[in-house]
Design a protein around this motif. Structure first.
Motif, PDB file in Angstrom:
ATOM      1  N   ALA A   1     -10.730  -2.570   3.605  1.00 15.02           N
ATOM      2  CA  ALA A   1     -11.863  -3.174   3.674  1.00 15.02           C
ATOM      3  C   ALA A   1     -12.592  -4.267   4.432  1.00 15.02           C
ATOM      4  CB  ALA A   1     -13.258  -2.607   2.968  1.00 15.02           C
TER       5      ALA A   1
ATOM      6  N   VAL B   1      -7.970   2.682  -6.055  1.00 15.76           N
ATOM      7  CA  VAL B   1      -9.276   1.772  -5.268  1.00 15.76           C
ATOM      8  C   VAL B   1      -9.259   0.578  -4.691  1.00 15.76           C
ATOM      9  CG1 VAL B   1     -11.445   1.253  -6.092  1.00 15.76           C
ATOM     10  CG2 VAL B   1     -10.746   3.226  -6.640  1.00 15.76           C
TER      11      VAL B   1
ATOM     12  N   SER C   1      -6.665  -1.677  -3.507  1.00  8.60           N
ATOM     13  CA  SER C   1      -6.020  -0.760  -2.355  1.00  8.60           C
ATOM     14  C   SER C   1      -7.285  -0.639  -1.280  1.00  8.60           C
ATOM     15  CB  SER C   1      -5.135   0.059  -2.062  1.00  8.60           C
ATOM     16  OG  SER C   1      -4.390   0.116  -0.898  1.00  8.60           O
ATOM     17  N   SER C   2      -8.007  -0.028  -1.209  1.00  5.88           N
ATOM     18  CA  SER C   2      -8.502   0.574  -0.526  1.00  5.88           C
ATOM     19  C   SER C   2     -10.139  -0.649  -0.272  1.00  5.88           C
ATOM     20  CB  SER C   2     -10.140   2.086  -0.884  1.00  5.88           C
ATOM     21  OG  SER C   2      -8.847   3.020  -1.181  1.00  5.88           O
TER      22      SER C   2
ATOM     23  N   LEU D   1     -14.568   7.911  -5.071  1.00  6.43           N
ATOM     24  CA  LEU D   1     -14.075   7.588  -3.583  1.00  6.43           C
ATOM     25  C   LEU D   1     -14.903   8.034  -2.832  1.00  6.43           C
ATOM     26  CD1 LEU D   1     -10.346   8.942  -3.223  1.00  6.43           C
ATOM     27  CD2 LEU D   1     -10.712   6.414  -4.126  1.00  6.43           C
TER      28      LEU D   1
ATOM     29  N   SER E   1     -17.315   9.421   6.460  1.00  5.55           N
ATOM     30  CA  SER E   1     -16.744   9.003   5.694  1.00  5.55           C
ATOM     31  C   SER E   1     -17.059   9.908   4.167  1.00  5.55           C
ATOM     32  CB  SER E   1     -15.649   7.456   5.037  1.00  5.55           C
ATOM     33  OG  SER E   1     -15.409   6.847   6.128  1.00  5.55           O
TER      34      SER E   1
ATOM     35  N   LYS F   1      -8.066  10.069   9.760  1.00  7.09           N
ATOM     36  CA  LYS F   1      -8.848   9.398   9.009  1.00  7.09           C
ATOM     37  C   LYS F   1      -9.716  10.715   7.984  1.00  7.09           C
ATOM     38  CE  LYS F   1     -12.224   5.599   9.234  1.00  7.09           C
ATOM     39  NZ  LYS F   1     -12.717   4.424   9.825  1.00  7.09           N
TER      40      LYS F   1
ATOM     41  N   LEU G   1      -4.696   8.902   2.197  1.00  6.60           N
ATOM     42  CA  LEU G   1      -5.504   9.759   1.904  1.00  6.60           C
ATOM     43  C   LEU G   1      -5.127  11.422   2.550  1.00  6.60           C
ATOM     44  CD1 LEU G   1      -7.896   9.618   0.008  1.00  6.60           C
ATOM     45  CD2 LEU G   1      -9.369   9.622   2.070  1.00  6.60           C
TER      46      LEU G   1
ATOM     47  N   SER H   1     -19.743  -0.238   0.469  1.00 12.47           N
ATOM     48  CA  SER H   1     -19.305  -1.322   0.715  1.00 12.47           C
ATOM     49  C   SER H   1     -20.127  -1.714   1.928  1.00 12.47           C
ATOM     50  CB  SER H   1     -17.608  -0.294   1.158  1.00 12.47           C
ATOM     51  OG  SER H   1     -16.848  -1.534   2.283  1.00 12.47           O
TER      52      SER H   1
ATOM     53  N   ASN I   1       1.140   4.536   4.079  1.00 16.86           N
ATOM     54  CA  ASN I   1       0.074   3.547   4.284  1.00 16.86           C
ATOM     55  C   ASN I   1      -0.227   4.246   5.711  1.00 16.86           C
ATOM     56  OD1 ASN I   1      -0.854   0.998   3.884  1.00 16.86           O
ATOM     57  ND2 ASN I   1       0.137   0.894   6.265  1.00 16.86           N
TER      58      ASN I   1
ATOM     59  N   ARG J   1       0.342  -1.695  -0.154  1.00 17.97           N
ATOM     60  CA  ARG J   1      -0.123  -0.328   0.181  1.00 17.97           C
ATOM     61  C   ARG J   1       0.329   1.430  -0.007  1.00 17.97           C
ATOM     62  NH1 ARG J   1      -5.445   0.409   1.374  1.00 17.97           N
ATOM     63  NH2 ARG J   1      -4.801   1.860   3.584  1.00 17.97           N
TER      64      ARG J   1
ATOM     65  N   PHE K   1     -12.885  -2.467  -6.071  1.00 12.13           N
ATOM     66  CA  PHE K   1     -12.842  -2.463  -5.305  1.00 12.13           C
ATOM     67  C   PHE K   1     -13.210  -3.368  -4.125  1.00 12.13           C
ATOM     68  CE2 PHE K   1     -15.188  -1.373  -0.803  1.00 12.13           C
ATOM     69  CZ  PHE K   1     -14.514  -0.385  -0.049  1.00 12.13           C
TER      70      PHE K   1
END
Length: 495
Positions: free
Chosen positions: A193, A186, A188-189, A253, A216, A494, A441, A260, A437, A144, A331
């Motif tokens: 998750a 995406v 990696s996100s 994003l 979020s 975050k 974001l 999710s 990592n 990541r 995703f």
């Protein structure tokens, strides 16, 4: 005043043309360039496991870490773009020499704790607590972090001539390094998750999960609108066919957390199917339905040829809106990979390799001239070939990082003494990549701000190789210092 305005408009048009009508490069070349990241990981791991070089992290270790894991990626995408395998050899060669030395020399370590400390401070913005019994893994942290590094470097490097045009995003059809980058972000996100799925904890009520997802989403929407206002406010050069007039990557994003959250209960209600298989099936289903709509319901023709202002905001932002299903599929493909590699299993590499072959097979089926469909990759609409290509690449990369960790264990020192320092298993030996990592974001947002400032300050198009590399080097070092600074202080933001 008029002359200045005309000069600005002329420069803006030049920059737009600089990133327009591009056709990309071959997948094999992209694989060779991105192989530099695992190669750097090999040498970084060898330096620690054989010499204990990163056992005590100071300025020297930071500079070596930065040079290996950020500097080499910058070189691979600029001056070594035509010979990335040579750069890989220069990295792996010394590592093989160290590997041949066996256990390595014993090294006296001081009693001072390894930096950066893990203790959280009062300055922390948000503390992200991993699920109990589900520790982080060094190879995932490295994967990541490397993905974030190459993404942040590329978004600025693309504005300079030292960055080959074939690495920039293609106009409509084809593959390129930057096309792969947005999909990998995406993926990696989606991978992280999977943590609540793998942890197997009892899910909170739907209302609470939706509330968390909305937080979020709201934060990312704010970032998207801030970027929109800034870009329009300074009349920044942008390529409309990338996402549309108003849409940007932050809006894409922002929509992911909600989907999710809605998909999460499936893993608790469907016990007969492994979560990795279930999420891979969801990804394939979304990609297939989306491809059907593109090929058979006129959606592709609308995105590519409909007048920009024929349907208001929808047609003005058609690329961003109608590429979202493809990114959602990516995703969930990342979530499937997370369900496979996050649990503590001895055969993680084998499980990831199987998924890599699955996605490679899916990509061959829809893209290859020998297959039945013969579709071309398009990041612009995020079609099925693009989805399967991104999933195949990232699972293969994860497999590679896993194998490196097997050869060079991350949580052991070179000394056989019982007093040898033990490294936190959640960190890779690259503190820089760990830091990227931790606040991915936030660093990506900082990179976007930095990219804008550099372009408003310097004539990127007119910069020669030396000047371009100097600017990019300072930019990369600034991001690394910021990331490590947050990491040292135990701060995680975050968004």
């Amino acid at each position: 005043m008029t002359d200045r305005s005309e000069l600005h408009q002329s420069y803006k048009e030049q920059k737009q043309l600089f990133v327009s009508n591009l056709t990309g490069s071959s997948i094999s070349e992209i694989n060779a360039v991105t192989a530099v990241a695992p190669a750097a990981y090999i040498l970084t791991s060898a330096l620690h496991s054989r010499l204990g070089f990163f056992a005590e992290y100071g300025v020297l270790q930071f500079l070596v870490d930065f040079g290996l894991n950020v500097g080499t990626i910058l070189l691979a995408t600029t001056t070594y773009a035509d010979r990335p395998l040579l750069l890989c050899a220069l990295l792996v060669g010394p590592a093989l020499v160290l590997l041949a030395q066996g256990q390595g020399v014993k090294r006296q370590t001081k009693k001072t704790p390894r930096k950066p400390p893990k203790k959280r401070t009062e300055k922390e913005v948000v503390e992200v607590k991993p699920e109990v019994g589900l520790p982080k893994k060094a190879f995932i942290t490295t994967y990541r972090g490397a993905m974030m590094t190459i993404t942040c470097l590329a978004i600025l490097a693309v504005d300079f001539k030292v960055f080959p045009r074939r690495f920039a995003k293609v106009e409509t059809w084809g593959t390129s390094l930057m096309d792969l980058g947005v999909g990998s972000f995406v993926f990696s996100s989606g991978l992280v998750a999977a943590r609540p799925v793998v942890a197997g904890k009892v899910l909170p009520p739907l209302a609470k999960r939706l509330q968390a997802a909305l937080r979020s989403t709201a934060a990312l929407l704010v970032l998207g609108f801030v970027r929109l206002v800034l870009v329009k406010g300074v009349d920044y050069a942008e390529h409309v066919t990338e996402y549309g007039i108003h849409w940007n990557f932050f809006f894409t994003l922002a929509l992911l957390p909600m989907f999710s959250t809605l998909a999460l209960p499936l893993t608790t209600n469907v016990h007969s199917v492994p979560p990795s298989v279930l999420y891979a099936g969801i990804a394939c289903g979304i990609a297939s339905i989306d491809q059907f709509a593109l090929s058979n319901l006129g959606l592709l023709k609308f995105v590519l040829t409909a007048p920009r202002h024929s349907m208001g905001l929808i047609s003005q932002n058609k690329e961003g809106i109608f590429s979202f299903p493809g990114y959602l599929a990516i995703f969930f493909a990342g979530t499937a990979a997370g369900c496979s590699c996050l649990p503590s299993r001895p055969n993680t590499a084998l499980g990831l390799a199987k998924w890599a072959f699955f996605w490679i097979g899916a990509f061959w089926l829809v893209d290859s001239s020998a297959g039945p469909f013969r579709l071309e990759v398009s990041r612009r609409v995020a079609n099925a070939p693009y989805v399967f290509w991104v999933a195949a690449f990232n699972t293969a990369q994860l497999t590679g990082f896993t194998l490196v960790e097997r050869v060079f264990p991350q949580n052991s020192s070179p000394s056989s003494s019982s007093q040898a320092e033990k490294v936190d298993p959640e960190e890779s030996q690259s503190t820089v990549l760990t830091a990227f990592n931790d606040n991915g974001l936030a660093i990506f947002l900082l990179a976007n701000v930095g990219t804008g400032l550099v372009n408003l300050t310097f004539d990127a198009l007119g910069a020669g190789t030396g000047k371009a590399l100097g600017i990019l080097g300072v930019y990369a070092l600034t991001l690394a210092v910021a990331a490590v600074g947050l990491h040292v202080r135990g701060v995680r933001i975050k968004l």
